[in-house]
Write a protein that holds these residues in place. Structure first.
Motif, PDB file in Angstrom:
ATOM      1  N   PRO A  86     -36.152 -36.542 -22.982  1.00  0.00           N
ATOM      2  CA  PRO A  86     -34.672 -36.904 -23.125  1.00  0.00           C
ATOM      3  C   PRO A  86     -34.384 -36.609 -24.659  1.00  0.00           C
ATOM      4  N   ALA A  87     -35.138 -36.594 -25.509  1.00  0.00           N
ATOM      5  CA  ALA A  87     -34.770 -36.361 -26.906  1.00  0.00           C
ATOM      6  C   ALA A  87     -34.395 -34.913 -27.087  1.00  0.00           C
ATOM      7  N   ASP A  88     -34.936 -33.943 -26.345  1.00  0.00           N
ATOM      8  CA  ASP A  88     -34.541 -32.330 -26.412  1.00  0.00           C
ATOM      9  C   ASP A  88     -33.019 -32.252 -26.125  1.00  0.00           C
ATOM     10  N   VAL A  89     -32.697 -33.387 -25.355  1.00  0.00           N
ATOM     11  CA  VAL A  89     -31.299 -33.445 -25.189  1.00  0.00           C
ATOM     12  C   VAL A  89     -30.150 -33.950 -26.024  1.00  0.00           C
ATOM     13  N   VAL A  90     -30.549 -35.365 -26.140  1.00  0.00           N
ATOM     14  CA  VAL A  90     -29.349 -36.069 -26.988  1.00  0.00           C
ATOM     15  C   VAL A  90     -29.946 -36.152 -28.598  1.00  0.00           C
ATOM     16  N   GLY A  91     -31.237 -35.940 -28.771  1.00  0.00           N
ATOM     17  CA  GLY A  91     -31.874 -36.154 -30.283  1.00  0.00           C
ATOM     18  C   GLY A  91     -32.703 -37.160 -30.302  1.00  0.00           C
ATOM     19  N   THR A  92     -32.988 -37.246 -31.595  1.00  0.00           N
ATOM     20  CA  THR A  92     -33.998 -38.489 -31.705  1.00  0.00           C
ATOM     21  C   THR A  92     -34.220 -38.927 -33.073  1.00  0.00           C
ATOM     22  N   LEU A 115     -23.734 -26.037 -21.720  1.00  0.00           N
ATOM     23  CA  LEU A 115     -24.324 -25.415 -20.368  1.00  0.00           C
ATOM     24  C   LEU A 115     -25.524 -26.199 -20.229  1.00  0.00           C
ATOM     25  N   ALA A 116     -25.793 -26.775 -19.129  1.00  0.00           N
ATOM     26  CA  ALA A 116     -26.898 -27.360 -18.644  1.00  0.00           C
ATOM     27  C   ALA A 116     -27.505 -26.434 -17.635  1.00  0.00           C
ATOM     28  N   ASP A 117     -28.205 -25.464 -18.124  1.00  0.00           N
ATOM     29  CA  ASP A 117     -28.796 -24.182 -17.344  1.00  0.00           C
ATOM     30  C   ASP A 117     -29.701 -24.823 -16.485  1.00  0.00           C
ATOM     31  N   ALA A 129     -30.459 -38.865 -19.130  1.00  0.00           N
ATOM     32  CA  ALA A 129     -30.120 -39.003 -20.603  1.00  0.00           C
ATOM     33  C   ALA A 129     -28.693 -38.008 -20.809  1.00  0.00           C
ATOM     34  N   LEU A 130     -28.166 -37.439 -19.776  1.00  0.00           N
ATOM     35  CA  LEU A 130     -26.893 -36.921 -19.716  1.00  0.00           C
ATOM     36  C   LEU A 130     -25.710 -38.158 -19.141  1.00  0.00           C
ATOM     37  N   LEU A 131     -26.333 -38.987 -18.519  1.00  0.00           N
ATOM     38  CA  LEU A 131     -25.375 -39.881 -17.993  1.00  0.00           C
ATOM     39  C   LEU A 131     -24.453 -40.466 -18.907  1.00  0.00           C
ATOM     40  N   GLU A 132     -24.780 -41.104 -19.890  1.00  0.00           N
ATOM     41  CA  GLU A 132     -24.087 -41.643 -20.842  1.00  0.00           C
ATOM     42  C   GLU A 132     -23.184 -40.813 -21.572  1.00  0.00           C
ATOM     43  N   ALA A 133     -23.625 -39.860 -21.744  1.00  0.00           N
ATOM     44  CA  ALA A 133     -22.828 -38.645 -22.669  1.00  0.00           C
ATOM     45  C   ALA A 133     -21.711 -38.168 -21.558  1.00  0.00           C
TER      46      ALA A 133
END
Length: 329
Positions: A86-92, A115-117, A129-133
């Motif tokens: 998840p940190a690879d998407v939203v950060g850490t 772009l979520a490939d 992890a994308l749900l909240e965003a």
């Protein structure tokens, strides 16, 4: 309350030139795929997310890249893989041993267009992890919450033919995508144009930035003002209700549908119909606007039963029957 339909029409005609510029600029690079380009414009107008499904090589990724260039927005591509966190998407949070403090490193989700490939290649915890965003348009890292930029849209691609190493998207996440598009092959004429344009070692993919984020927000507000008659609203509600209680409309597909569409489908179908009218250059919604976008709104929201699958009936078949049966105003 009286609605000035003529005034809205006049504004739509003026702003329509801007949308035509975007279309023309996209077709400098993209051959065919008019429906895809219009749906990506619709996503911008509705501030919503899109799930793109199609075999490799149909310009899904290229279309999204071109869209970001034309709209002067920030763009990040996230290549989803089975080993992602998840940190690879939203950060850490990163610990600094010198100061003994944590600092926030933001992830690639902090952009206007994501772009979520091959999104279905990542495990469920990364997808969630994308749900909240996607829904709240904010990200929480540690005990801090960060608002995302406006516009913020997620355009996700998934490949229907490569099933090994994939993880089905949770229903809660699929429902957050306003549109699910199925990208098809070009025809022979388009294929020949692709051959002539793209069969080189160096291809020009440059496009001009013809629309700004401020333009997008202004067009979004205009889309919300597009006139929709009460009869059209009733028609939308009837279509959604028919996915839940088809027998009320003389349909015998009740045993084929496990779950009908949620109220989110009602909201999205209304917004998409207004946006479609704007893209078509009208300040009012017609029943055809609703029909034009209904499949892309509903194909991932109507869940069929095992009985339907055994008879090779899909959710798209259910939607077609509903649209053919529900009375058009």
């Amino acid at each position: 309350m009286t609605v000035d339909v003529k005034g809205i029409n006049d504004r739509v005609e003026r702003e329509g030139a801007l949308l035509e510029k975007v279309r023309a600029e996209a077709h400098k690079v993209i051959v065919g795929q008019e429906a895809l380009i219009d749906r990506l414009l619709m996503a911008l107008l509705c501030n919503a997310h899109v799930l793109l499904e199609g075999v490799p090589g149909l310009a899904k990724t290229l279309s999204v890249t071109i869209l970001s260039k034309m709209t002067q927005t920030s763009f990040k591509r996230i290549q989803f893989t089975p080993d992602m966190l998840p940190a690879d998407v939203v950060g850490t949070q990163i610990y600094n041993p010198k100061t003994g403090e944590f600092s926030v490193k933001k992830g690639p989700v902090f952009s206007n267009i994501i772009l979520a490939d091959e999104i279905n290649r990542a495990p469920a915890k990364v997808q969630s992890a994308l749900l909240e965003a996607m829904q709240e348009r904010q990200v929480t890292i540690g005990d801090e919450t960060f608002m995302l930029d406006d516009p913020f849209i997620v355009l996700a691609t998934q490949n229907p033919i490569e099933q090994e190493g994939t993880y089905p998207l949770p229903e809660a996440q699929v429902d957050r995508f306003m549109l699910k598009l199925k990208i098809t092959y070009p025809n022979k004429t388009q294929e020949l144009e692709i051959l002539n344009k793209m069969s080189k070692t160096k291809v020009n993919l440059d496009v001009d930035a013809v629309i700004t984020p401020e333009d997008i927000i202004r067009l979004r507000e205009l889309s919300d003002e597009v006139f929709m008659d009460d009869k059209i609203k009733d028609y939308i509600v009837d279509i959604i209700d028919a996915t839940r209680s088809p027998e009320k409309y003389g349909l015998d597909i009740g045993p084929m549908i496990r779950y009908g569409a949620s109220p989110r489908a009602t909201i999205f179908l209304t917004m998409a119909a207004r946006a479609n009218a704007l893209i078509e250059g009208r300040g009012y919604v017609t029943p055809q606007d609703v029909k034009s976008v209904a499949m892309d709104i509903l194909r991932h929201r109507v869940v069929v039963t095992y009985e339907a699958e055994a008879e090779e009936q899909t959710s798209e078949d259910m939607v077609i029957k509903i649209l053919e049966t529900v009375k058009v105003p």
